[in-house]
Design an enzyme around this catalytic site. Sequence first.
Site, PDB file in Angstrom:
ATOM      1  N   LYS A  77       0.851  -1.189   0.000  1.00 54.76           N
ATOM      2  CA  LYS A  77       0.000   0.000   0.000  1.00 54.76           C
ATOM      3  C   LYS A  77       0.888   1.240   0.000  1.00 54.76           C
ATOM      4  O   LYS A  77       1.962   1.239   0.603  1.00 54.76           O
ATOM      5  CB  LYS A  77      -0.886  -0.029   1.242  1.00 54.76           C
ATOM      6  CG  LYS A  77      -1.929   1.073   1.335  1.00 54.76           C
ATOM      7  CD  LYS A  77      -2.804   0.847   2.577  1.00 54.76           C
ATOM      8  CE  LYS A  77      -3.874   1.907   2.738  1.00 54.76           C
ATOM      9  NZ  LYS A  77      -4.717   1.650   3.929  1.00 54.76           N
ATOM     10  N   SER A 152      -9.539   1.621   3.038  1.00 54.30           N
ATOM     11  CA  SER A 152      -8.699   2.449   2.198  1.00 54.30           C
ATOM     12  C   SER A 152      -7.679   1.661   1.384  1.00 54.30           C
ATOM     13  O   SER A 152      -7.071   2.188   0.460  1.00 54.30           O
ATOM     14  CB  SER A 152      -7.971   3.482   3.062  1.00 54.30           C
ATOM     15  OG  SER A 152      -7.096   2.852   3.986  1.00 54.30           O
ATOM     16  N   SER A 176      -9.694  -0.879   7.101  1.00 55.19           N
ATOM     17  CA  SER A 176      -9.155  -0.624   5.767  1.00 55.19           C
ATOM     18  C   SER A 176      -8.434  -1.794   5.106  1.00 55.19           C
ATOM     19  O   SER A 176      -8.061  -1.697   3.946  1.00 55.19           O
ATOM     20  CB  SER A 176      -8.209   0.585   5.816  1.00 55.19           C
ATOM     21  OG  SER A 176      -8.939   1.759   6.036  1.00 55.19           O
TER      22      SER A 176
END
Length: 486
Positions: A77, A152, A176
Site C-alpha cells: 500500500k 482504504s 481498511s
Amino acid sequence: MSESMILKLHTMLTEKQISCQELTQSYIDASARDNAALNAYVTFTPETAMAAAASVDKKIAAGEEISLLEGIPMTLKDNISTENIRTTCCSKILEDYVPIYDATVWKILKAQNAVLLGKTNMDEFAMGSSCETSYFGGAKNPHNIGHVAGGSSGGVASAVGGNIAVYGLGSDTGGSIRQPASFCGIVGLKPTYGAVSRFGLIAYASSFDQIGPITTSVEDTAIVFDAVAKYDEMDSTSQGRKGAPVCDTLKNSIKGMKIGVAREYMDGVREDVREAVEKAADIYRSLGAEIVYFDLPALKYALPVYYILACAEASSNLGRYDGIRYGYKAASYSDVNDMIKKTRSTGFGDEVKKRILLGTYVLSSGYYDAYYKKAQNLRGTIVRAFENAFAACDVILAPTVPMTAFENGHAVSDPVETYLTDICTVPVNIAGLPAVSVPCGYNAKGMPIGMQLIGNRFAEAKIINAAWQYENAADLYRSADFGVKL
C-alpha cells in the site's frame, strides 16, 4: 478450497518448473496490461522486482534453500515507506515524496528477496471506504469494475483479487484491510495492535493504525503474518507475535470451540449478508463448534468514538504537512502563514480536510471534555465489553461489512452510508484486537460477501485456524477474470 498461491509458486520455483525472473515478468506484464481497467497500482517498480528475482534464481541455481516468500511477486500500500521508491499516500501533498528509509515490514520482506511489483492505490491518507478519495482516482473491483474495490487499502485488494499480485500489505485503521478484502472476495487480516511494526507507516491515527496482509487464501495470510509479526525496537508500541508461528497451529480441529455472535453486529445488515453469515454459523456447527448468541450493547458507541478519536489523531499527525520540510508547496504566497494555508488548502483533498477540521474541533478549548475526553472514556467501555465477551466465547463471528461493494461514485452521492460501512469493523480497532475477513458467499449479482472472525488480543492463531476450517469446508473462492493464471 482456495489453494495457497505462495506454496504453489514456491514449489514451482524450487522444482525449477519456472524461473523467478519468468514468474516475475509474467506478473509485470499482467499488471501493465490490466492496471488500465483496475487502477490498482500508482507506481510500478519493475527494476526492483527483477533485481530480487535474479537474486532468487542465483540462489536456486547454487542449490541454496529459499524461504517461502522469496521470489513471490507482491505489493505494498502506498503509505508504507520504501527507500528510493515514491510513497505518496495517494495525496497531492506527497505526490513526489521519495522516502530515505524503509518501513520495518518492507525491510523484513526485502531481506527475504520479496519481489515488489509496485505501490498500490488507496484512499488519500487512508481516509475513506471506497478508494475514491485517492488523488489518482479509485481502484476498481476485479469482480465488476463498475464497483469500488473498497478502502482504504483498495489498491492492494484490487491487485490481489485481480491476480496481478500474489499478496500485499495494507493498513487497517478502522477496517481498511478487511473491508476491501470483503468487497473483492479475498482474505484480509487486521493483526492485534502491536503485533506488526508500524515504523515507516505514514500515520493516520497512531493508536488505531495496524499493518496486515491481504491474500487469496487463509494459509497465505498465515505465512505472511508469521513473516512480518516481529518485535521492532523502532516502534514503541511493538510487541511482535505471541506464541508459536500461526502456520504451526493451522488446520487444528475446532470441535468444541465456542463461536460468539453478537446480536448488535447483525443490526442493519442487508439480508443477503445476514443469510451468508448465518450459513457460515451452520457450517461451524457441522464442524463441531458451538454457536453462542449474546448482547454487546457497547457497540452502539463504536462509530462516533472512532470518528472522534481517529480524526483528532489525524489532526495532530497531518500537521507536519506544511510545505516547509517536504512535500508539495504552494507556488505563490505573501508570507509564511499564507504559504502554509495555501499549501494545505490545495494539497489535501476534501475528505482529508473534513477529518482534520473535525479532529481540530474536538480537540479545541471548550469541546475537548464534551467530545474527545468522553470518547476516550467510552473507548475503555468498549475494550471491557470485548474482554467480557471473550470470557464466554473463543472467537466472535460477524459480518465484515453490512453490504457488498457499491457502485463507483456512490461514496460521493451518499457519504453517510459510506461511513456506515465501517460499523462492523471499527470496534476491533478501538479495542486493538485481531480480526480476519474471509469470503462467505456472493450476492445475486455475483459480488462477494465477507465475514470476519474476531479474537482476543494476540489470538491470531485461533482466528486464522477457524478461518481456515471454514474456508476448507465452504470452498467459496472465485478467481476474478484478470491477471496471471497459473
